[in-house]
Design a protein around this motif. Sequence first.
Motif, PDB file in Angstrom:
ATOM      1  N   LEU B   5      -6.810   3.971  -4.284  1.00 42.76           N
ATOM      2  CA  LEU B   5      -7.431   4.365  -3.017  1.00 42.76           C
ATOM      3  C   LEU B   5      -6.379   3.917  -1.814  1.00 42.76           C
ATOM      4  CD1 LEU B   5     -10.037   5.409  -1.507  1.00 42.76           C
ATOM      5  CD2 LEU B   5     -10.592   2.899  -1.546  1.00 42.76           C
ATOM      6  N   ARG B   6      -6.230   4.695  -0.764  1.00 41.28           N
ATOM      7  CA  ARG B   6      -5.259   4.488   0.243  1.00 41.28           C
ATOM      8  C   ARG B   6      -5.656   5.035   1.696  1.00 41.28           C
ATOM      9  NH1 ARG B   6      -1.126   7.291  -1.398  1.00 41.28           N
ATOM     10  NH2 ARG B   6      -0.560   8.718   0.308  1.00 41.28           N
ATOM     11  N   LEU B   7      -5.774   4.188   2.460  1.00 38.51           N
ATOM     12  CA  LEU B   7      -6.108   4.364   3.800  1.00 38.51           C
ATOM     13  C   LEU B   7      -4.993   4.135   4.621  1.00 38.51           C
ATOM     14  CD1 LEU B   7      -8.834   3.517   2.451  1.00 38.51           C
ATOM     15  CD2 LEU B   7      -9.625   2.779   4.597  1.00 38.51           C
ATOM     16  N   GLU B   8      -4.786   5.333   5.577  1.00 37.27           N
ATOM     17  CA  GLU B   8      -3.731   5.277   6.546  1.00 37.27           C
ATOM     18  C   GLU B   8      -4.107   5.376   7.891  1.00 37.27           C
ATOM     19  OE1 GLU B   8      -0.909   8.082   5.139  1.00 37.27           O
ATOM     20  OE2 GLU B   8      -0.325   7.021   3.243  1.00 37.27           O
ATOM     21  N   ASN B   9      -3.837   4.457   8.522  1.00 38.03           N
ATOM     22  CA  ASN B   9      -3.943   4.414  10.203  1.00 38.03           C
ATOM     23  C   ASN B   9      -5.496   4.852  10.725  1.00 38.03           C
ATOM     24  OD1 ASN B   9      -0.778   5.892   9.502  1.00 38.03           O
ATOM     25  ND2 ASN B   9      -1.062   3.703  10.727  1.00 38.03           N
ATOM     26  N   ILE B  10      -6.481   4.307   9.999  1.00 40.17           N
ATOM     27  CA  ILE B  10      -7.591   4.761  10.239  1.00 40.17           C
ATOM     28  C   ILE B  10      -8.262   4.362  11.583  1.00 40.17           C
ATOM     29  CG2 ILE B  10     -10.111   4.581   9.394  1.00 40.17           C
ATOM     30  CD1 ILE B  10      -8.431   6.259   7.554  1.00 40.17           C
ATOM     31  N   ALA B  20     -14.838   0.686  16.222  1.00 43.43           N
ATOM     32  CA  ALA B  20     -15.289   0.339  15.025  1.00 43.43           C
ATOM     33  C   ALA B  20     -14.168  -0.158  14.152  1.00 43.43           C
ATOM     34  CB  ALA B  20     -16.322   1.246  14.266  1.00 43.43           C
ATOM     35  N   LEU B  21     -12.968   0.676  14.153  1.00 48.48           N
ATOM     36  CA  LEU B  21     -12.014   0.269  13.392  1.00 48.48           C
ATOM     37  C   LEU B  21     -10.668   0.585  14.321  1.00 48.48           C
ATOM     38  CD1 LEU B  21     -12.909   1.468   9.950  1.00 48.48           C
ATOM     39  CD2 LEU B  21     -12.507  -0.844  10.472  1.00 48.48           C
ATOM     40  N   ASP B  22      -9.628  -0.060  14.400  1.00 49.62           N
ATOM     41  CA  ASP B  22      -8.396   0.472  15.105  1.00 49.62           C
ATOM     42  C   ASP B  22      -7.269   0.495  14.410  1.00 49.62           C
ATOM     43  OD1 ASP B  22      -6.789   0.875  17.095  1.00 49.62           O
ATOM     44  OD2 ASP B  22      -7.008  -1.050  18.153  1.00 49.62           O
ATOM     45  N   ASN B  23      -6.749   1.653  13.929  1.00 55.90           N
ATOM     46  CA  ASN B  23      -5.465   1.627  13.324  1.00 55.90           C
ATOM     47  C   ASN B  23      -5.296   0.743  11.902  1.00 55.90           C
ATOM     48  OD1 ASN B  23      -3.025   2.991  13.001  1.00 55.90           O
ATOM     49  ND2 ASN B  23      -1.866   1.269  13.991  1.00 55.90           N
ATOM     50  N   VAL B  24      -6.407   1.111  10.966  1.00 56.79           N
ATOM     51  CA  VAL B  24      -6.442   0.202   9.743  1.00 56.79           C
ATOM     52  C   VAL B  24      -5.895   0.743   8.605  1.00 56.79           C
ATOM     53  CG1 VAL B  24      -8.044  -0.944   7.995  1.00 56.79           C
ATOM     54  CG2 VAL B  24      -8.567  -1.137  10.399  1.00 56.79           C
ATOM     55  N   SER B  25      -4.753   0.164   8.135  1.00 60.12           N
ATOM     56  CA  SER B  25      -4.096   0.875   7.006  1.00 60.12           C
ATOM     57  C   SER B  25      -4.396  -0.258   5.546  1.00 60.12           C
ATOM     58  CB  SER B  25      -2.860   1.077   7.031  1.00 60.12           C
ATOM     59  OG  SER B  25      -2.636   2.080   8.027  1.00 60.12           O
ATOM     60  N   LEU B  26      -4.699   0.369   4.718  1.00 55.88           N
ATOM     61  CA  LEU B  26      -4.493  -0.556   3.369  1.00 55.88           C
ATOM     62  C   LEU B  26      -4.821   0.234   1.963  1.00 55.88           C
ATOM     63  CD1 LEU B  26      -7.840  -0.913   1.811  1.00 55.88           C
ATOM     64  CD2 LEU B  26      -8.307  -2.040   4.034  1.00 55.88           C
ATOM     65  N   SER B  27      -4.148  -0.425   0.933  1.00 58.57           N
ATOM     66  CA  SER B  27      -4.199   0.309  -0.345  1.00 58.57           C
ATOM     67  C   SER B  27      -4.863  -0.442  -1.312  1.00 58.57           C
ATOM     68  CB  SER B  27      -2.741   0.894  -0.768  1.00 58.57           C
ATOM     69  OG  SER B  27      -1.932  -0.418  -0.626  1.00 58.57           O
ATOM     70  N   GLY B  60      -6.315   9.258  10.931  1.00 55.39           N
ATOM     71  CA  GLY B  60      -5.909   8.649   9.712  1.00 55.39           C
ATOM     72  C   GLY B  60      -6.469   9.548   8.642  1.00 55.39           C
ATOM     73  N   GLU B  61      -6.043   8.740   7.667  1.00 52.66           N
ATOM     74  CA  GLU B  61      -6.257   9.753   6.300  1.00 52.66           C
ATOM     75  C   GLU B  61      -6.789   8.626   5.232  1.00 52.66           C
ATOM     76  OE1 GLU B  61      -2.365  10.881   6.551  1.00 52.66           O
ATOM     77  OE2 GLU B  61      -3.233  11.765   8.380  1.00 52.66           O
ATOM     78  N   HIS B 221     -11.208  -5.062  15.611  1.00 54.84           N
ATOM     79  CA  HIS B 221     -11.331  -4.412  14.705  1.00 54.84           C
ATOM     80  C   HIS B 221      -9.948  -3.799  13.991  1.00 54.84           C
ATOM     81  CE1 HIS B 221     -15.260  -3.997  16.621  1.00 54.84           C
ATOM     82  NE2 HIS B 221     -14.614  -3.672  17.537  1.00 54.84           N
ATOM     83  N   ARG B 222      -8.968  -4.662  13.899  1.00 54.94           N
ATOM     84  CA  ARG B 222      -7.737  -4.434  13.312  1.00 54.94           C
ATOM     85  C   ARG B 222      -7.724  -5.318  12.219  1.00 54.94           C
ATOM     86  NH1 ARG B 222      -5.848  -5.769  18.530  1.00 54.94           N
ATOM     87  NH2 ARG B 222      -5.890  -3.801  19.721  1.00 54.94           N
ATOM     88  N   VAL B 223      -6.793  -5.213  11.256  1.00 54.13           N
ATOM     89  CA  VAL B 223      -6.282  -5.689  10.203  1.00 54.13           C
ATOM     90  C   VAL B 223      -5.479  -6.976  10.601  1.00 54.13           C
ATOM     91  CG1 VAL B 223      -5.085  -6.107   7.964  1.00 54.13           C
ATOM     92  CG2 VAL B 223      -6.218  -4.020   8.349  1.00 54.13           C
ATOM     93  N   GLU B 224      -6.099  -8.220  10.497  1.00 57.47           N
ATOM     94  CA  GLU B 224      -5.493  -9.513  10.998  1.00 57.47           C
ATOM     95  C   GLU B 224      -4.583 -10.123   9.987  1.00 57.47           C
ATOM     96  OE1 GLU B 224      -6.269 -10.506  14.104  1.00 57.47           O
ATOM     97  OE2 GLU B 224      -5.102 -12.211  14.123  1.00 57.47           O
ATOM     98  N   LYS B 225      -4.874 -10.011   8.660  1.00 58.71           N
ATOM     99  CA  LYS B 225      -4.120 -10.738   7.750  1.00 58.71           C
ATOM    100  C   LYS B 225      -4.292  -9.867   6.371  1.00 58.71           C
ATOM    101  CE  LYS B 225      -2.111 -15.039   6.145  1.00 58.71           C
ATOM    102  NZ  LYS B 225      -1.911 -16.333   6.304  1.00 58.71           N
ATOM    103  N   THR B 226      -3.469  -9.860   5.334  1.00 61.72           N
ATOM    104  CA  THR B 226      -3.842  -9.656   4.062  1.00 61.72           C
ATOM    105  C   THR B 226      -3.353 -10.635   3.274  1.00 61.72           C
ATOM    106  OG1 THR B 226      -3.840  -7.190   4.429  1.00 61.72           O
ATOM    107  CG2 THR B 226      -3.635  -7.927   2.274  1.00 61.72           C
TER     108      THR B 226
END
Lengths: 288, 277
Positions: B5-10, B20-27, B60-61, B221-226
Amino acid sequence: MAGHSRLAFLDRGLLAVSRLLKDTYVQWDLSSKKGLFQCFDPRLKLLFLIFFAVAISLKRDLFSEIVVMVMLLGFSLLSRLPLVAVYSRTIALGFVFGVLVSFPSACNVIVPGTVVFPLVTLTGSHDLLFYHIPRTIGFTREGLQLVALLSLRVVNSLTLCTLVLYTTPFPDLIKALRLFHLPSVVILIITLFHKYVFILACSLEEMHLSMKSRLMSSFTSAGARTWATDRMAYIYRKTHRTCEDVFGGMLSRGFTGEVRLTESAPLSRLNWIAGSALLALWFIVILL
Amino acid sequence: MADILRLENITYRYHNMIPALDNVSLSVQRGERLAVIGSNGCGKSTLLHIMNALIFPQSGEVYLEGQQATEKRLKEKAFVHFFRQRMGYLFQDPDVQLFCPTVFDELLFGPLQLGLTQEESTARVLEIMAMLQMENLKDRPSYMLSGGEKKRVALGAVLTMNPDILLLDEPGNGLDPRSYSLLVELMVALSEAGKTIIVATHDLSLIGELGCRVVVLSEQHRVEKTGSAEEIIGDEELLLRVNLIHEHVHYHGSSVHRHVHSHYLFHRHNHKESCEE
């Protein structure tokens, strides 16, 4: 106790909600007991309900209605239903919708016949519009028989419904509706409707209790009305939001607009035998 | 390992206004355990909704096994089948997930929609019921269940679809200690069986127990850290910043204590150092 009296309409409303919740639990509890009707398939009970409701409406003599009444009493006993609770409710409703509604027709002003209980004797008979007022006004045999017949029909119909409802878990009863080829999506809608009435009733009861627990001074009538209106709006919004969430839940579990539900299992031999016996009883009642 | 699963710039805003979400990317890799943590309202549930294609981002995708999940593609029968079969979603509120007449019907719903036969579906349901120890609930309607039982049935309803990815939104909410530990054991067992597990939670003890990779969402609503569970749990400054732990004052006898605190994991403090008589 001004505050108390002004909250009376809220309390009464919420009491009705509590009764609904209690009835749901009672219904579940009774339908889980080991009794005669609890052993039968819900489809069989649904057909029994329809066939006997027709029979009760068709019969025009007291004897047949008494036979049906005794039969239903026997079935209720064998299904271990609480007879006092069942009959106190059905007889009370039978009194209101049977006796009170039809009582005027016992009088010879409405239904002509042989007077058995004279009430008033006039100097002569009169004609008023389409009414013929006889010299002796009183209750007729035919009229009283009609009142008894209507009352028994009401009591029997209600007992019949109670017997089926109290011996069948509500979800099974809904599923049994597939007997009439209701589409699965309709079954799902009825299920959801029933479930959310229950859940929203619980919310309503809790909201009322939480309001009561924080109420320290008297509540004005206007305040009580405002609270009730506000909560109605809240329940409406909650229903709307829940509706969207449930749809999301259905989508995530593969719902695409077409619903496939569990196929009904074939009737067991016991149910075929019971069905035949009930059908035979129905013929006997019809032929009486 | 390949990304399942991949999320790009959601980016997602409710009603095009409330962020609710601001430019969230994760895989997420196949078989991975991932936790999305953050304070209330940071967008965890929204992120899971987007992963499950229940709502679609403004930008985003989302890719599942390399295939982009768009609103248009989710209208294609074959793609819906592909998507829903691979992903199961346990909602935060089990009441929205349970809509069938009885528990048994509830568990059967998913497999039947996926096109399995009645026999195959029933076999799968019986297996899951035994696994979750809920045979006694079989004929009960969902509204006659306790909170923990509802959660178990909702999880069972997801598991009968045998998805590769499990999205669990606050799975431990409202569970008593025994049900909670059963849930954790089950999540570990599912992970060992090769399932990909994605959990949205603010329960720090859960991520510790799962030992998973953690994505921290900020209140912006951003990714702060992984990072790994140990790394994130050890970063008190980060947890304070994203409002997952807080300053706490309480008494021990006549001593007043002030320390950082989480209701789930942390109650760590040096009594002597932090004492204010």
